[in-house]
Scaffold this motif. Structure first.
Motif, PDB file in Angstrom:
ATOM      1  N   GLN A   1       0.786  -1.336   0.041  1.00  0.00           N
ATOM      2  CA  GLN A   1      -0.116   0.101  -0.028  1.00  0.00           C
ATOM      3  C   GLN A   1       0.815   1.204  -0.046  1.00  0.00           C
ATOM      4  N   ILE A   2       1.976   1.227   0.730  1.00  0.00           N
ATOM      5  CA  ILE A   2       2.786   2.434   0.771  1.00  0.00           C
ATOM      6  C   ILE A   2       3.326   2.664  -0.765  1.00  0.00           C
ATOM      7  N   LEU A   3       3.980   1.614  -1.340  1.00  0.00           N
ATOM      8  CA  LEU A   3       4.460   1.783  -2.913  1.00  0.00           C
ATOM      9  C   LEU A   3       3.425   2.158  -3.822  1.00  0.00           C
ATOM     10  N   GLU A   4       2.206   1.778  -3.568  1.00  0.00           N
ATOM     11  CA  GLU A   4       1.114   2.118  -4.566  1.00  0.00           C
ATOM     12  C   GLU A   4       0.591   3.543  -4.219  1.00  0.00           C
ATOM     13  N   THR A   5       0.709   3.977  -2.860  1.00  0.00           N
ATOM     14  CA  THR A   5       0.197   5.432  -2.506  1.00  0.00           C
ATOM     15  C   THR A   5       1.330   6.361  -3.168  1.00  0.00           C
ATOM     16  N   LEU A   6       2.564   5.986  -3.218  1.00  0.00           N
ATOM     17  CA  LEU A   6       3.669   6.938  -3.607  1.00  0.00           C
ATOM     18  C   LEU A   6       3.562   6.800  -4.969  1.00  0.00           C
ATOM     19  N   GLU A   7       3.343   5.943  -5.723  1.00  0.00           N
ATOM     20  CA  GLU A   7       3.588   5.825  -6.974  1.00  0.00           C
ATOM     21  C   GLU A   7       2.206   6.689  -7.788  1.00  0.00           C
ATOM     22  N   ALA A   8       1.061   6.431  -7.091  1.00  0.00           N
ATOM     23  CA  ALA A   8      -0.098   7.528  -7.447  1.00  0.00           C
ATOM     24  C   ALA A   8       0.194   8.811  -7.337  1.00  0.00           C
ATOM     25  N   ALA A   9       0.895   9.187  -6.224  1.00  0.00           N
ATOM     26  CA  ALA A   9       1.444  10.633  -6.026  1.00  0.00           C
ATOM     27  C   ALA A   9       2.393  11.241  -6.570  1.00  0.00           C
ATOM     28  N   GLY A  10       3.324  10.186  -7.150  1.00  0.00           N
ATOM     29  CA  GLY A  10       4.411  10.704  -8.011  1.00  0.00           C
ATOM     30  C   GLY A  10       5.588  11.403  -6.965  1.00  0.00           C
TER      31      GLY A  10
END
Ligand SMILES: Cc1ncc(C[n+]2csc(CCOP(=O)(O)OP(=O)(O)O)c2C)c(N)n1
Length: 271
Positions: free
Chosen positions: A16-25
């Motif tokens: 979830q951390i990685l997905e959240t970061l990717e979505a934020a950029g």
């Protein structure tokens, strides 16, 4: 929560951390991935808290002094029911309350940080206030190792010992890497345990990725009287993702879609 579910949850948190970061950029993966087990054990086993009533007066307090690790903080708060997981998709977006550094607009966040070195002083004040009001809640303060180079941390360390704040537990995420390189090359912290000890603290050193070790350390903290406790949690920056581990380049950089896919494959294979 039992150990097996916590270990499973740690993998899920990293995803979830990685997905959240990717979505934020943008954002901070390194110090978030190193602190997953610390937050998981705190919220899953240790804290007296009511996510539906985040300002409950008797709650234990968590002060996130290394305020840039919002990915792990917000994933933790969302998973423990402080707000919906859906909201994580708004991380660092214009108009969202989930910005890059922790903010009290977010349910469960106790103090605005981002400028390093302030959390422990605030934790002391909250802990002293608890004693004056006859409250027995605990105050946890999560700090980074680079952050310990701030002089204000050591003033606060003196204060906590002077006032015998045995309701304060500092947790140092000792991932050995700060923004621009290895912590001990930039300004050596060692001998770190002896420093805290000389300042009058009860010192515990643990493997900060071991749920069992962290649980035991928090139990130890609960049993100590008359002085504050510091848990030096030995961790790896970027833990769990081979191309991020130990690399200061991943201190404050979001993975792109390709890197996210690679990282998620590693998490699945390692599970
Ligand atoms: C007073 C202050 N100086 C500089 C910064 C910029 N900064 C943000 S994170 C960071 C590195 C912190 O390293 P560490 O405490 O080890 O955090 P972690 O590795 O856990 O992310 C720096 C220098 C800041 N936020 N505050």
């Amino acid at each position: 929560m039992d150990i097996k579910s916590l270990k499973k949850k740690a993998v899920d948190f990293r995803r979830q951390i990685l997905e959240t970061l990717e979505a934020a950029g943008s954002g901070h993966p390194g110090g978030s991935l190193s602190a997953v087990e610390i937050f998981l054990v705190l919220y899953g086993c240790q804290l007296k808290h009511r996510p539906a009533d985040p300002c409950w007066d008797d709650r234990d307090r968590v002060i996130v002094s290394k305020g840039h690790v919002t990915p792990v903080v917000y994933v933790t708060l969302a998973n423990f029911g402080y707000f919906s997981k859906e909201e994580l998709k708004t991380f660092r977006k214009f108009g969202s309350r989930l910005q890059g550094h922790v903010h009290t607009k977010v349910p469960g966040v106790e103090f605005n940080t981002g400028s390093l070195g302030h959390g422990l002083s605030f934790a002391n004040g909250v802990a002293l206030g608890a004693k004056m009001r006859g409250k027995n809640f605990k105050v946890y303060c999560v700090m980074g190792d680079g952050e310990l180079q701030e002089g204000s941390v050591w003033e606060a360390a003196m204060t906590a010992a002077h006032h015998k704040l045995d309701n304060v537990c500092a947790v140092v995420d000792y991932n050995k890497v700060q923004e621009n390189g290895p912590t001990n090359e930039i300004k050596n912290l060692e001998p770190l345990a002896q420093k805290w000890s000389a300042f009058g603290w009860h010192v515990l050193e643990v493997d900060g990725h071991s749920i069992e070790a962290l649980k035991a350390a928090f139990d130890d903290f609960n049993a100590v009287r008359g002085r504050p406790t510091v848990i030096i949690a030995n961790t790896f920056k970027g833990r769990g993702i081979s191309f991020m581990e130990g690399k200061c380049a991943w201190h404050g950089k979001a993975p792109n879609k390709e890197q996210l896919a690679m990282a998620l494959r590693e998490l699945i294979d390692g599970d």
